[in-house]
Structures are given as C-alpha cells and as structure tokens.
Design an enzyme around this catalytic site. Structure first.
Site, PDB file in Angstrom:
ATOM      1  N   CYS A  36      33.804 -14.702 -14.685  1.00 42.64           N
ATOM      2  CA  CYS A  36      33.119 -13.880 -13.697  1.00 42.64           C
ATOM      3  C   CYS A  36      33.357 -12.403 -13.989  1.00 42.64           C
ATOM      4  O   CYS A  36      34.381 -12.026 -14.569  1.00 42.64           O
ATOM      5  CB  CYS A  36      33.620 -14.219 -12.289  1.00 42.64           C
ATOM      6  SG  CYS A  36      32.631 -13.471 -10.965  1.00 42.64           S
ATOM      7  N   GLY A  87      32.363 -19.331 -10.986  1.00 33.67           N
ATOM      8  CA  GLY A  87      32.120 -18.183 -11.829  1.00 33.67           C
ATOM      9  C   GLY A  87      30.817 -17.467 -11.498  1.00 33.67           C
ATOM     10  O   GLY A  87      30.343 -17.495 -10.391  1.00 33.67           O
ATOM     11  N   ARG A 155      35.995  -8.137  -2.550  1.00 33.29           N
ATOM     12  CA  ARG A 155      35.053  -8.379  -3.650  1.00 33.29           C
ATOM     13  C   ARG A 155      35.002  -7.164  -4.575  1.00 33.29           C
ATOM     14  O   ARG A 155      34.109  -6.330  -4.512  1.00 33.29           O
ATOM     15  CB  ARG A 155      33.666  -8.719  -3.098  1.00 33.29           C
ATOM     16  CG  ARG A 155      33.647  -9.975  -2.220  1.00 33.29           C
ATOM     17  CD  ARG A 155      32.246 -10.416  -1.898  1.00 33.29           C
ATOM     18  NE  ARG A 155      31.515 -10.822  -3.078  1.00 33.29           N
ATOM     19  CZ  ARG A 155      31.631 -12.006  -3.685  1.00 33.29           C
ATOM     20  NH1 ARG A 155      32.445 -12.928  -3.191  1.00 33.29           N
ATOM     21  NH2 ARG A 155      30.925 -12.271  -4.755  1.00 33.29           N
ATOM     22  N   CYS A 280      31.203 -38.431   0.975  1.00 31.82           N
ATOM     23  CA  CYS A 280      30.918 -37.378   0.001  1.00 31.82           C
ATOM     24  C   CYS A 280      29.996 -37.951  -1.073  1.00 31.82           C
ATOM     25  O   CYS A 280      29.548 -39.089  -0.984  1.00 31.82           O
ATOM     26  CB  CYS A 280      32.211 -36.882  -0.640  1.00 31.82           C
ATOM     27  SG  CYS A 280      33.385 -36.137   0.507  1.00 31.82           S
ATOM     28  N   ASP A 296      32.760 -29.705  -6.244  1.00 28.69           N
ATOM     29  CA  ASP A 296      33.078 -28.316  -6.532  1.00 28.69           C
ATOM     30  C   ASP A 296      34.489 -27.948  -6.082  1.00 28.69           C
ATOM     31  O   ASP A 296      35.185 -27.171  -6.736  1.00 28.69           O
ATOM     32  CB  ASP A 296      32.048 -27.431  -5.813  1.00 28.69           C
ATOM     33  CG  ASP A 296      32.207 -25.959  -6.145  1.00 28.69           C
ATOM     34  OD1 ASP A 296      32.621 -25.649  -7.267  1.00 28.69           O
ATOM     35  OD2 ASP A 296      31.897 -25.119  -5.285  1.00 28.69           O
ATOM     36  N   CYS A 345      30.496 -34.318  12.922  1.00 24.64           N
ATOM     37  CA  CYS A 345      31.281 -33.752  11.818  1.00 24.64           C
ATOM     38  C   CYS A 345      31.842 -34.778  10.848  1.00 24.64           C
ATOM     39  O   CYS A 345      32.100 -34.459   9.703  1.00 24.64           O
ATOM     40  CB  CYS A 345      32.418 -32.890  12.364  1.00 24.64           C
ATOM     41  SG  CYS A 345      33.905 -33.774  12.820  1.00 24.64           S
ATOM     42  N   CYS A 349      34.799 -31.564   5.718  1.00 27.92           N
ATOM     43  CA  CYS A 349      35.053 -31.611   4.274  1.00 27.92           C
ATOM     44  C   CYS A 349      36.505 -31.982   3.981  1.00 27.92           C
ATOM     45  O   CYS A 349      37.429 -31.427   4.587  1.00 27.92           O
ATOM     46  CB  CYS A 349      34.734 -30.256   3.661  1.00 27.92           C
ATOM     47  SG  CYS A 349      35.031 -30.181   1.880  1.00 27.92           S
TER      48      CYS A 349
END
Length: 420
Positions: A36, A87, A155, A280, A296, A345, A349
C-alpha cells in the site's frame, strides 16, 4: 446506487449452467497483496505481507489473473463478482484492470453478468482511471474517515503526511466522470464520538452512499485491544445517533449499508451481508500468487484453502476446511441462542467474537447491537409497512410497551433505557 453494479457482457453462447451444491459467485482479490502507498495506523492487512517474505513487492501475474477469472466465470453461473482490494489495488496500474475486463469478456457467455468492485484509498486515481471505471461500470469504494482532522489522524503515508486533500480531489473527479462510488468510513476512537459532525460533513459534500466499519484490532506488541479500537457501547451510541439522521422524518434519502441492509431484512429479505447471516462463506480471498483463504479477516495459515493454480477455485470452496469455516459461525453462545435479536445478527462476524474470547462467545460489539436494535425496531417496522412489506423473520414484540423490560438486556424498563 446499488451495492453491486452488474455489467452485462455479450460474447458467446454457453451450455446450460452446471450448479454446484454451493456455487462460488464472488472472489475478493488482493492483486498487490498487502502492499500500500499509505500506512494507516489501524490497518489490519499490512502485517499479512509477512506471509510472503520472499519478495518485498507483491504483484499478481497474468497467469494467476487469467486462471482466477476463467475458473470463476466458466462455472455456468448467471452472476459473478470480483472485488479488487488490498493493500491498495491501484498499485497494479490500469493495464492490469484492462486485461481483467478483456478476460471477463472472453470467458463470459451471452446473458451472464459480472460485477467489478474496486476498494481504494483514492490517491492514484486520475481522469484516465475515472473514464475506465465509468465505461466498465466498476463500483468504487473510497476510504474517507471524515473531515481533514479526523481522516488524516490515522490515514497517513510513510512520510507521515495526511491524504485528505488528494482523496477529496479525486472524489470530485469521480463525480465529474459519473463513476458510481460509495464511501467506506472506518469508525475509530476519534470519529466514533462525532456522528453528527460526520453525517453533516458527508451531506455538505453530497456524499450519500456510506458504509461505517467498526475498528477493533489488537496491538501486536501487547496482545491487548489497540488504542484506536472502539467499544460496543460506543458503536451502539454511534448507530443510534446516525440512525436518527438516516431515518429523518420517515423517508430516508441517504444510503448507509448497515441500515439499508437491516431494512431489507425487516422487509422479509435475506440479509445482504455475510456478517449477519447464519453461516460465513459467501466468497473467498485470492492473494497475489493465487493462494486462497476463507475470509478477508482470516488470511492466516489455519484458513488457507490452497492455490488456484493447483486446485480450481470451485473445488477449493468444497474442501473440508472451507466447510468447517462456514459452519463454525453456527457455534453460538447460549445467551445468543436465547436472544430475541438473533434473527437480525446471528452472532455477527466471527472476527468480533474472537475479541470476546472465541467464536463460541458473544460478539465483542454485542452490547452496541442490542441497544441499537431495540432503539430502531419500531421505526424499521414502520418503514417496512410503509413500503408494503411484511417482515418474515421472528422479532421481539412488535409493540414494545414503555414498562416492558428493554430487549437490549440491560435489566431496565424500555422507557428508562433504549426507549428514552
């Protein structure tokens, strides 16, 4: 603006589609690996470069790119999608993406649709990029954390300089070329406390397609939560305050992915996001060299599925390890199984469950979710009925009375808690 923007290629006829038991329709591609041109403090993916120490620079070659596109597109599926991420994927250069489109056209069949999404920090975009993205209908996600002081705090590039000015310049360029784009906003310890300021900033710049991502990461040196992480309580407060702005007078005019996805569920549809589905496995991640991972957030040896140059993508998704990854999300905590909000929900995750002690534990953000669901429930029901839809999922009592126990689990009455 749609979340997925499908572009129809018309090239050749195909035999009848051959459907796999669980077809792979989407890949998340890391063409430059973790490389990146920014050094965002909270980035969880930069460290993944350590998986590939053989070279300092990581770039996907034509052999991997062609094989990946061919394997996904020749399954006979009517819809497929490619998410180009990092990236920073624009480090690959524009010719890489021109070649991707050419192979998609070559391997596509008449009537098949392909979606391309590009997630970028926006620094390398120019007029040539914008014209290409518009012509081939890429849906672009641009990372922007708010006004200059909020965006530039985390950032920054390797020299420590902020990126806000260049990002905003290229957002205007995307607008000028009529490129479809939305914003990805990372909620960290600084901007999560300023929801109204964020919302007003985006409206002021006519940025009406948003996605807020809660930032929760560990400090690799201490193993504890990193200082920029947010708490479940902060997340719940942020959702409640931004929901008020989104809902307005009962006619939302701005797209926010979580709110719009949730409204879809209240309207009787399947949850659009894998975060809140029972399992998932909606996609796989393809690294620059063709290595395939289950998710990811889990690009790590435990969830390495294989390499697509050795085993085709559809076969990798049917491996025992891939099946195990999908199903482990069903390992819910007892308190989750008893929760009235479970159909909204499904434990969330697994990444955020790990911060609470493992995938078998309640989500680290659980407190925030429950407080938000109770707060927004009646208005989401009202919107569903307004749009002529009837929820088809079990929900807590449709009419929460003021003296009822609050569904968020606080132990207080609804009127003294989320119903205030």
């Amino acid at each position: 603006m749609p979340v997925n923007n499908f572009t129809r290629w018309t090239r050749r006829e195909s035999s009848s589609p051959s459907w796999a038991p669980r077809p792979l329709m989407s890949v998340l591609v890391k063409p430059a690996g973790a490389d990146c041109n920014l050094r965002c403090t909270y980035c969880f993916y930069l460290e993944k470069a350590a998986l590939y120490p053989q070279t300092r620079v990581h770039r996907m070659g034509p052999e991997v790119q062609e094989a990946m596109i061919r394997q996904l597109m020749t399954q006979g599926l009517p819809h497929v999608s490619f998410g180009w991420q990092g990236g920073e994927p624009t480090l690959m250069g524009l010719d890489f993406f021109r070649r991707a489109v050419e192979w998609q056209q070559q391997y596509g069949y008449s009537g098949q649709t392909v979606a391309n999404g590009l997630q970028t920090n926006g620094l390398l975009l120019n007029d040539e990029w914008a014209e290409f993205l518009r012509r081939y209908k890429f849906l672009v996600g641009v990372s922007l954390d708010g006004p200059p002081d909020l965006h530039d705090f985390y950032r920054r590039n390797a020299a420590g300089k902020g990126s806000f000015g260049r990002v905003m310049e290229n957002i205007e360029r995307l607008k000028a070329h009529r490129v479809e784009f939305n914003l990805l906003v990372v909620l960290n310890d600084r901007n999560v406390t300023q929801p109204e300021r964020l919302w007003d900033f985006f409206l002021e710049h006519d940025l009406r397609y948003l996605q807020f991502i809660p930032c929760v990461e560990r400090d690799p040196r201490t193993g504890k939560l990193a200082s920029f992480s947010i708490t479940g309580k902060q997340y719940g407060q942020f959702l409640r305050r931004t929901f008020d702005r989104w809902y307005g007078e009962g006619e939302p005019t701005l797209y926010e992915r979580f709110f719009n996805d949730l409204l879809a569920v209240y309207c009787g549809e399947e949850h659009p996001s894998c975060l809140h589905r029972p399992e998932c496995g909606d996609y796989v991640v393809v690294e620059h060299n063709g290595d395939v991972y289950a998710c990811d957030f889990f690009v790590e040896p435990e969830w390495y599925l294989g390499n697509l140059l050795e085993t085709p993508l559809p076969a990798l998704t049917q491996t025992e390890r891939a099946q195990s990854f999908r199903q482990r999300k069903r390992n819910l905590a007892p308190e989750c199984r008893r929760c009235g909000w479970l159909p909204l929900c499904y434990g969330g995750c697994p990444k955020y469950r790990q911060f609470a002690g493992g995938v078998h534990r309640p989500n680290y953000l659980c407190e925030g979710y429950k407080r938000f669901y109770a707060y927004a429930h009646e208005r989401l029901l009202a919107l569903a009925h307004k749009y002529g839809r009837r929820p088809r999922v079990p929900l807590p009592p449709a009419e929460l009375r003021r003296n009822d126990p609050c569904p968020c689990g606080s132990g207080r009455k609804f009127k003294k808690c989320c119903g205030r």
